[in-house]
Design an enzyme around this catalytic site. Structure first.
Site, short mmCIF file in Angstrom:
data_model
loop_
_atom_site.label_atom_id
_atom_site.label_comp_id
_atom_site.label_asym_id
_atom_site.label_seq_id
_atom_site.Cartn_x
_atom_site.Cartn_y
_atom_site.Cartn_z
N ASP A 181 -18.52 9.32 -30.91
CA ASP A 181 -20.20 9.28 -30.37
C ASP A 181 -20.34 10.02 -28.74
O ASP A 181 -21.17 9.66 -28.07
CB ASP A 181 -20.70 7.99 -30.42
CG ASP A 181 -21.28 7.42 -31.46
OD1 ASP A 181 -21.61 8.22 -32.22
OD2 ASP A 181 -20.84 6.10 -31.71
N HIS A 220 -18.48 1.27 -26.19
CA HIS A 220 -18.43 1.25 -27.68
C HIS A 220 -17.36 2.34 -28.24
O HIS A 220 -16.59 1.77 -29.28
CB HIS A 220 -19.88 1.82 -28.41
CG HIS A 220 -19.72 2.13 -29.54
ND1 HIS A 220 -19.72 1.32 -30.57
CD2 HIS A 220 -19.82 3.46 -29.96
CE1 HIS A 220 -19.68 2.03 -31.92
NE2 HIS A 220 -19.74 3.17 -31.46
N HIS A 251 -24.37 3.29 -27.29
CA HIS A 251 -23.73 4.20 -27.50
C HIS A 251 -23.16 5.08 -26.30
O HIS A 251 -23.50 5.83 -25.90
CB HIS A 251 -24.57 5.51 -28.33
CG HIS A 251 -24.70 4.85 -29.72
ND1 HIS A 251 -26.04 4.42 -30.00
CD2 HIS A 251 -24.04 4.83 -30.62
CE1 HIS A 251 -25.73 4.32 -31.58
NE2 HIS A 251 -24.78 4.42 -32.05
#
Length: 525
Positions: free
Chosen positions: A271, A234, A230
């Site tokens: 994220d 990504h 993460h």
């Protein structure tokens, strides 16, 4: 008896104050010009900097930064310089004395620090090259709240430009190579390429400089935790996936400009500042974030809060030209889309989307609520699309996720908590879990979304089938290894012939020794 002010006293005072302020302003402007010349004239190499010169700044929570995190000494010094400038007042910004006051540095270190900056514009702002800084110092740059610090774009290498030319090709675009070519800042590079290809900044009236500042700060937030999975790579991958769905695969034709922009921006922030821990872990450990968000979509709430807090900085305010109603509409879209990435909403959102498709394939016939859910499903599809990439990349993403989960397992072990099965280094659950994830989550999602986006069937679904076969083979290999192992014969513990048959009997004896190879944390089927 109260004193009486002479006639004309107040106007005289006001005039004096105004004269003083104007003179002070002119003096400050002249001083800034001198500082700009000083900054732009520095050409000293950073090679001579020694470890003794380091004084890492404080980070959140009162902890101290670890200089060993940084690969290159000069990058640490650049970070310190940026931090210093962001904490200085306008009148002393970037002066030799301010560096020495904040970090007790002496020449030639100060000269070397001043050399770190690439440009100084006519209004006194200091330009920082996007591609210059590796991820190891990025979290420090995120703490520069100064209104005088902006980000400028660096020239892409020929090789990087070549890779960006295929950004809308599902099978050819290699986000890992792009991340290496731009020194660990792929999110900014990929996002700006998508914006430029489709004039999204112009359509939404967003200043380019503000978007660069925003992207740099968001990417910094991604890199802060040092997550294997993460992170900003990504995020860049999800941005690229969304852009393929929207443009070459035609989904954008059904959407407004605001909806298209919301899809890309939500992919960018979805994220942000991920801690590398699952929501469940933070709830079980009573983490501060879980307390703040009342155990509800802890990470997703945190990602959104991080992004919108960044927007509060003047240099990162990408919404500054939006009217209040337009901003509220955009914020509502972003909140809905990012919250939809929480897996707890997966089946509900997918079912609603499938029902809407059954009524009409055209989004123009859908209610506003159904349209928003379609965007939620689109972002979520991109977020779980790793198995639909070429097998070599699908497996690489899986390995990165596995390592991140194991890091959580290490923390659970250190804290004396039950280790989550997927996070246990002693096990190898990933092949079987990936197989189940593809069969029960990814494949049904792709199949339903392909009704809206038929071009998925040409590239994504065939690649997903190849990845599925890869993990089926892995599972077969593991099962064969398990079957070939000799059966373990467990012997009773020394000095004991008793066998525990009930929980009461198990807890009653105090003089029994545990059987070899067992522990209180051993799971039973």
């Amino acid at each position: 008896m109260p004193a009486v002010l002479p006639s004309g006293f107040l106007p005289s005072v006001v005039a004096c104050i105004a004269s003083f302020m104007i003179g002070r302003r002119l003096g400050t402007k002249e001083k800034r010009t001198t500082q700009q010349m000083r900054l732009s004239s520095r050409r000293v190499s950073l090679i001579e900097i020694s470890p003794e010169m380091l004084r890492p700044p404080n980070v959140e929570g009162g902890e101290r930064a670890d200089a060993a995190q940084f690969k290159r000494m000069e990058d640490v010094m650049v970070a310190l310089a940026i931090e210093t400038i962001s904490n200085c007042g306008d009148e002393e910004a970037a002066t030799v004395r301010s560096f020495e006051k904040h970090y007790h540095l002496k020449n030639p270190a100060t000269d070397q620090l001043l050399r770190s900056f690439s440009t100084v514009s006519s209004d006194g702002t200091i330009g920082l090259s996007v591609d210059r800084y590796p991820s190891e110092l990025s979290w420090i740059i995120s703490r520069t709240h100064s209104k005088n610090v902006v980000v400028v774009e660096a020239e892409h290498s020929d090789e990087l430009r070549k890779h960006l030319e295929v950004i809308e090709d599902w099978e050819k675009f290699d986000v890992f190579t792009v991340a290496e070519l731009c020194e660990g800042r792929p999110l900014t590079v990929v996002a700006m390429k998508v914006f430029d290809n489709h004039d999204l900044l112009e359509k939404m009236q967003i200043p380019r400089r503000k978007m660069l500042g925003f992207l740099n700060a968001v990417e910094t937030a991604y890199m802060k935790a040092g997550n294997p999975y993460h992170n900003s790579v990504h995020a860049a991958d999800v941005v690229q996936s969304v852009s393929v769905f929207l443009f070459p695969w035609g989904v954008a034709a059904d959407l407004t400009d605001s909806e298209v922009f919301a899809c890309v921006l939500s992919a960018i922030i979805h994220d942000a500042a991920h801690p590398g821990w699952t929501n469940e872990f933070q709830v079980n450990t009573r983490h501060e974030r879980a307390i703040t968000y009342n155990d509800l979509s802890v990470n997703e709430n945190h990602h959104l809060a991080t992004a919108f807090k960044i927007c509060q900085r003047r240099s990162c305010d990408i919404f500054e030209n939006m009217s209040v109603p337009k901003y509220k509409e955009m914020r509502h879209l972003l909140v809905e889309l990012v919250m939809g990435t929480d897996m707890v909403h997966h089946f509900e959102n997918l079912e609603e989307f499938s029902d809407s498709l059954a009524e009409s394939k055209s989004l123009s016939d859908w209610t506003p609520k159904a349209r928003i859910n379609a965007l939620r499903v689109l972002l979520h599809t991109a977020d779980v699309s790793n198995p639909g990439k070429p097998v070599v990349w699908a497996v690489k993403w899986c390995k990165l996720l596995e390592e991140e989960l194991r890091l959580q397992g290490d923390v659970e072990l250190q804290r004396g908590l039950p280790v989550t099965k997927l996070c246990d280094r002693a096990l190898n659950p990933m092949p079987k879990s990936q197989l189940a994830f593809i069969k029960f989550i990814v494949s049904p999602t792709f199949t339903i979304v392909s009704e809206w986006c038929p071009k998925m069937r040409e590239s994504l679904l065939p690649l997903l089938d190849l990845t599925l076969k890869h993990w089926e083979k892995e599972v077969e290999t593991l099962d064969a290894l398990e079957e070939s192992k000799p059966l373990e014969v467990k012997t009773p513990a020394p000095h004991s012939t008793l066998q525990f048959t009930t929980e009461e009997e198990k807890n009653a004896p105090q003089n029994l020794v545990e059987s070899p190879g067992t522990s209180p944390n051993t799971e039973t089927a």
